[in-house]
Design an enzyme around this catalytic site. Structure first.
Site, mmCIF file in Angstrom:
data_model
loop_
_atom_site.group_PDB
_atom_site.id
_atom_site.type_symbol
_atom_site.label_atom_id
_atom_site.label_comp_id
_atom_site.label_asym_id
_atom_site.label_seq_id
_atom_site.Cartn_x
_atom_site.Cartn_y
_atom_site.Cartn_z
ATOM 1 C CD GLU A 133 -3.250 0.292 0.520
ATOM 2 O OE1 GLU A 133 -2.893 1.307 -0.109
ATOM 3 O OE2 GLU A 133 -4.435 -0.031 0.672
ATOM 4 C CG ASP A 134 -1.003 4.829 -1.429
ATOM 5 O OD1 ASP A 134 -1.725 4.130 -0.686
ATOM 6 O OD2 ASP A 134 -1.476 5.700 -2.190
ATOM 7 C CG ASP A 186 -6.366 8.468 5.952
ATOM 8 O OD1 ASP A 186 -5.996 8.927 7.033
ATOM 9 O OD2 ASP A 186 -7.160 9.086 5.212
ATOM 10 C CG PHE A 222 -4.026 15.071 1.323
ATOM 11 C CD1 PHE A 222 -4.924 14.008 1.343
ATOM 12 C CD2 PHE A 222 -3.443 15.444 0.121
ATOM 13 C CE1 PHE A 222 -5.240 13.332 0.169
ATOM 14 C CE2 PHE A 222 -3.745 14.766 -1.054
ATOM 15 C CZ PHE A 222 -4.644 13.715 -1.030
ATOM 16 N NE ARG A 281 -1.117 8.980 -9.422
ATOM 17 C CZ ARG A 281 -1.944 8.535 -8.477
ATOM 18 N NH1 ARG A 281 -1.467 8.083 -7.352
ATOM 19 N NH2 ARG A 281 -3.249 8.537 -8.653
HETATM 20 P P1 5GP Z 1 -8.064 4.659 3.821
HETATM 21 O O1 5GP Z 1 -9.084 3.727 3.236
HETATM 22 O O2 5GP Z 1 -7.059 3.984 4.710
HETATM 23 O O3 5GP Z 1 -8.723 5.833 4.500
HETATM 24 O O4 5GP Z 1 -7.320 5.329 2.619
HETATM 25 C C1 5GP Z 1 -6.402 4.667 1.855
HETATM 26 C C2 5GP Z 1 -6.159 5.379 0.560
HETATM 27 O O5 5GP Z 1 -6.512 6.757 0.620
HETATM 28 C C3 5GP Z 1 -4.692 5.357 0.226
HETATM 29 O O6 5GP Z 1 -4.352 4.176 -0.448
HETATM 30 C C4 5GP Z 1 -4.529 6.610 -0.605
HETATM 31 O O7 5GP Z 1 -4.829 6.327 -1.951
HETATM 32 C C5 5GP Z 1 -5.575 7.564 -0.049
HETATM 33 N N1 5GP Z 1 -4.963 8.497 0.932
HETATM 34 C C6 5GP Z 1 -5.109 8.486 2.267
HETATM 35 N N2 5GP Z 1 -4.405 9.468 2.843
HETATM 36 C C7 5GP Z 1 -3.767 10.101 1.844
HETATM 37 C C8 5GP Z 1 -2.848 11.208 1.798
HETATM 38 O O8 5GP Z 1 -2.432 11.812 2.796
HETATM 39 N N3 5GP Z 1 -2.420 11.569 0.555
HETATM 40 C C9 5GP Z 1 -2.818 10.958 -0.584
HETATM 41 N N4 5GP Z 1 -2.330 11.414 -1.738
HETATM 42 N N5 5GP Z 1 -3.679 9.908 -0.582
HETATM 43 C C10 5GP Z 1 -4.141 9.488 0.624
#
Ligand code: 5GP
Length: 180
Positions: A97-98, A101, A150, A163
């Site tokens: 995963e990147d 969150d 963010f 990116r």
């Molecule tokens: P989650 O489902 O855990 O809330 O979110 C996961 C996805 O949300 C990540 O894979 C990413 O694509 C996006 N995301 C969450 N936080 C960030 C952030 O700080 N920056 C960016 N660019 N994407 C985020």
């Protein structure tokens, strides 16, 4: 109107160091085994590319695309945009995963992948925002925990841009947006 970078949060050498650290952990944990790395597109593509080049174990790579965000806000709905090409049954899977969150995307993905009978699933993320978690989920390998901001860069986007920057940055607030 376009966003601009406000500050650098994580410099490139720190990113390179955590990639090496995680790869060493995976090489140790999976010594003598084969793994299937599942890259969660698009954000994890650079991390995956860096990580595989540090791995000494045998590994396959496959890609999945999911969507949960529009701009800076989670839609709360996780959509599978592209599924895996390969069968993961009996395989040792590592989800790459990147960023984790709220954890909703990961929870959804992990549940889905377990239905396909892999031998094991572990999770590896470049970045983690633990203070934002809405659901408990295990993350086995974490590059760097970050505060509730963010971020963009190192594969992560804002509306598909940024990116390609090799470090991690925080964007300026809306009030400071510029047309330049
Ligand atoms: P989650 O489902 O855990 O809330 O979110 C996961 C996805 O949300 C990540 O894979 C990413 O694509 C996006 N995301 C969450 N936080 C960030 C952030 O700080 N920056 C960016 N660019 N994407 C985020």
């Amino acid at each position: 109107m376009s966003k601009r970078i406000d500050k650098v949060l994580i410099e490139q050498p720190e990113v390179e160091a955590f990639v090496k650290r995680i790869a060493a952990d995976i090489n140790r944990d999976y010594a003598g085994k084969k793994v299937m790395l599942i890259c969660v597109l698009k954000g994890a593509f650079i991390f995956l590319a860096d990580l595989v080049r540090e791995l000494e174990i045998e590994c396959e790579v496959d890609f999945m695309a999911v969507s949960s965000y529009e701009g800076e806000h989670s839609t709360g709905v996780v959509r599978i945009l592209k599924d895996l090409d390969s069968d993961i049954s009996g395989k040792h899977v590592i989800i790459v995963e990147d960023i984790v969150d709220t954890g909703l995307t990961l929870d959804h993905l992990t549940s889905l992948l377990w239905t396909r009978n892999p031998a094991s699933i572990k999770v590896c993320t470049a970045f983690d925002k633990p203070s934002r978690r809405k659901i408990d989920c295990t993350v086995d390998y974490i590059g760097r925990s970050i505060p509730d901001e963010f971020i963009v860069g190192y594969g992560l986007d804002y509306n598909q841009y940024f990116r390609n920057i090799p470090f991690v940055a925080v964007l300026a607030d809306d009030a400071e947006e510029t047309d330049e």
